[in-house]
Write an enzyme that holds these catalytic residues in place. Structure first.
Site, PDB file in Angstrom:
ATOM      1  N   HIS A  83      52.423  92.147  47.705  1.00  0.00           N
ATOM      2  CA  HIS A  83      52.943  91.611  48.965  1.00  0.00           C
ATOM      3  C   HIS A  83      54.277  92.297  49.266  1.00  0.00           C
ATOM      4  O   HIS A  83      55.197  92.286  48.441  1.00  0.00           O
ATOM      5  CB  HIS A  83      53.113  90.085  48.881  1.00  0.00           C
ATOM      6  CG  HIS A  83      51.819  89.348  49.019  1.00  0.00           C
ATOM      7  ND1 HIS A  83      51.519  88.204  48.323  1.00  0.00           N
ATOM      8  CD2 HIS A  83      50.732  89.623  49.801  1.00  0.00           C
ATOM      9  CE1 HIS A  83      50.303  87.792  48.677  1.00  0.00           C
ATOM     10  NE2 HIS A  83      49.804  88.634  49.563  1.00  0.00           N
ATOM     11  N   GLU A  99      54.485  83.413  40.142  1.00  0.00           N
ATOM     12  CA  GLU A  99      55.335  83.281  41.324  1.00  0.00           C
ATOM     13  C   GLU A  99      56.756  83.158  40.798  1.00  0.00           C
ATOM     14  O   GLU A  99      57.120  82.156  40.186  1.00  0.00           O
ATOM     15  CB  GLU A  99      54.951  82.041  42.149  1.00  0.00           C
ATOM     16  CG  GLU A  99      53.553  82.096  42.749  1.00  0.00           C
ATOM     17  CD  GLU A  99      53.447  82.908  44.037  1.00  0.00           C
ATOM     18  OE1 GLU A  99      54.470  83.471  44.480  1.00  0.00           O
ATOM     19  OE2 GLU A  99      52.332  82.979  44.588  1.00  0.00           O
TER      20      GLU A  99
HETATM   21  O1  0X9 Z   1      48.993  83.282  48.665  1.00  0.00           O
HETATM   22  C1  0X9 Z   1      49.083  84.151  47.790  1.00  0.00           C
HETATM   23  O2  0X9 Z   1      48.506  85.233  47.868  1.00  0.00           O
HETATM   24  C2  0X9 Z   1      49.968  83.899  46.581  1.00  0.00           C
HETATM   25  N1  0X9 Z   1      51.209  83.282  46.964  1.00  0.00           N
HETATM   26  S1  0X9 Z   1      52.320  84.141  47.827  1.00  0.00           S
HETATM   27  O3  0X9 Z   1      53.330  83.222  48.315  1.00  0.00           O
HETATM   28  N2  0X9 Z   1      53.071  85.148  46.856  1.00  0.00           N
HETATM   29  O4  0X9 Z   1      51.658  84.857  48.856  1.00  0.00           O
HETATM   30  C3  0X9 Z   1      49.248  82.961  45.633  1.00  0.00           C
HETATM   31  C4  0X9 Z   1      47.898  83.412  45.218  1.00  0.00           C
HETATM   32  C5  0X9 Z   1      47.349  82.577  44.105  1.00  0.00           C
HETATM   33  N3  0X9 Z   1      46.060  82.028  44.402  1.00  0.00           N
HETATM   34  C6  0X9 Z   1      45.901  80.768  44.930  1.00  0.00           C
HETATM   35  N4  0X9 Z   1      46.916  80.029  45.226  1.00  0.00           N
HETATM   36  N5  0X9 Z   1      44.673  80.327  45.100  1.00  0.00           N
HETATM   37 ZN    ZN Z   2      52.667  87.160  47.057  1.00  0.00          ZN
END
Ligand code: 0X9
Ligand code: ZN
Ligand code: CA
Length: 426
Positions: A184, A386
């Site tokens: 990201h 995270e």
């Molecule tokens: O949304 C995402 O891709 C991740 N969080 S972020 O804030 N860095 O974008 C988390 C991905 C982990 N998978 C799930 N939460 N299902």
């Molecule tokens: Zn992310």
């Protein structure tokens, strides 16, 4: 795939021709805010809201509108949404408390010179500095560190990778672990995490017995910037853009584009303007193809050599394990025994860094994320971290450079646990 890319490149070239006069006249003023990406919801169009008292089901419902849940400390979610998404959420009965407009919040920050991180953030590595430091580490430690290019981005930029191991030039029969960062774009602290791993496992090799043991008995792969186009776009004007996706058309959320149960479960968006756009098809983004192809290339004589994977993200201070596409603990591709191992290792790592360990979908459901593929398809023990901070708005992605040392060293012990565990049961 080649046809799609060729078409896109032609379109970009055509657009550049049309834009030439205005581009030319814009050269004098610096730093220059990059032109908004046509169609994509720009920072002006996105706001941050607090949504009190959410559970994982509600966060999944929020995410299903294409809005982005930034954090959810003690159930209070911080959500980034366009006006249309916010309206949809209010209609669905959610209480939204407006915090800030993303562009306004970013504009309040001090500006840097073009191509540089802003004042106070100079300690972050630019893409060029990442390359230089990787070159230097490989040159200084040729026996244990080798730099390569694992693939190229949509815009054709190199995605550099470091292998760290004894006898680094040989493919030895040793358990392998992949550390991936900056998938990201705006999550720049994760690049620093990968640079920390490279620095520690090279410079400390002679003196630190754990480092020596791991370098001698494992093969460690590190990709500090797996989304270079998005990462550079985010900082290159000297003013952060709050950019998340890659730079293919309106941008694909790379962490929704992996090909295990891609788009299956309402955990991604089909709208190209959304922050969680899953792309035209599974692995339609060159950057996810690169990670897939690398993982596949590590299958030797039918056995996947990669035994561990950490995908570093920011923020919320969580250790997450698969699956993300379902709330079920045990399902197709996840036995009770396997789940228990994830919980055991995840909890052990979280005990060392103070993060909260949980299954990915306890945060919210996603489909097409890296973990679901790396575990579901490749059977690699996989975690999403995270990182710092534990909560916040858009500024949560941009902590000052002086937190880097502490917040990356905070994960040293967890990284060691991952490397050790990669040798268990193999
Ligand atoms: O949304 C995402 O891709 C991740 N969080 S972020 O804030 N860095 O974008 C988390 C991905 C982990 N998978 C799930 N939460 N299902
Ligand atoms: Zn992310
Ligand atoms: Ca080796």
């Amino acid at each position: 795939m080649f046809t799609t890319r060729h078409k896109a490149v032609t379109a970009v070239a055509a657009a550049a021709l049309i834009m030439l006069p205005s581009l030319h006249s814009a050269v004098a003023a610096a730093p220059e805010t990059p032109p908004p990406t046509p169609g994509a919801a720009s920072a002006q169009d996105r706001d941050v809201y607090k949504v009190p008292n959410t559970d994982s089901k509600q966060r999944t419902e929020i995410a299903a509108t294409g809005a982005q849940v930034l954090s959810s400390a003690t159930g209070e979610a911080t959500v980034e949404a366009t006006r249309a998404q916010a309206e949809q959420l209010r209609q669905a009965g959610f209480t939204l408390q407006h915090q800030a407009n993303v562009a306004d919040a970013l504009a309040k920050r001090s500006k840097g010179a073009p191509g540089q991180f802003p004042p106070g953030d100079e300690a972050y590595h630019t893409y060029d500095e990442v390359q230089q430091e990787m070159d230097a580490a490989a040159n200084d430690h040729p026996e244990i560190a080798a730099k390569s290019v694992v693939g190229t981005s949509f815009e054709g930029k190199d995605i550099p990778m470091m292998k760290i191991s004894n006898n680094v030039a040989q493919d030895e029969d040793q358990p392998e672990v992949l550390f991936n960062c900056n998938i990201h774009a705006r999550e720049h602290l994760t690049t620093e995490m990968c640079m920390r791993i490279i620095q520690r496992f090279t410079d400390n090799y002679p003196d630190d017995p754990t480092v020596k043991e791991m370098v001698d008995t494992r093969e460690i792969w590190v990709i500090p910037v797996s989304n270079p186009d998005g990462s550079i776009y985010d900082y290159e004007s000297g003013e952060y853009q709050g950019w998340r996706k890659n730079r293919q058309d309106q941008g694909t959320d790379l962490n929704r584009n992996f090909g295990y149960k891609w788009g299956c479960c309402g955990g991604s968006s089909g709208d190209p303007a959304s922050e969680t756009y899953r792309g035209e098809e599974a692995f339609s983004a060159p950057e996810t193809q690169v990670l897939r192809d690398f993982a596949e290339s590590r299958v030797i004589n039918g056995e996947q050599q990669l035994k561990g994977f950490i995908d570093f993200h920011t923020f919320s201070e969580l250790v997450l394990w698969p699956f993300g596409h379902t709330e079920d603990d045990v399902t197709d591709g996840m036995t009770q025994e396997e789940r228990d191992r994830f919980e055991r290792v995840g909890t052990a790592m979280a005990d060392t860094n103070g993060y909260t360990p949980q299954q990915s979908s306890d945060l919210y459901v996603t489909d097409g994320d890296s973990l679901d593929y790396m575990w579901g398809e490749q059977r690699i023990l996989s975690f999403t971290f995270e990182m710092y901070p534990s909560s916040g708005g858009i500024d949560g992605f941009y902590p000052p450079g002086d937190v880097i040392a502490e917040e990356t060293a905070r994960n040293d012990a967890a990284v060691d646990i991952m490397l050790r565990e990669a040798g268990a049961g193999a």
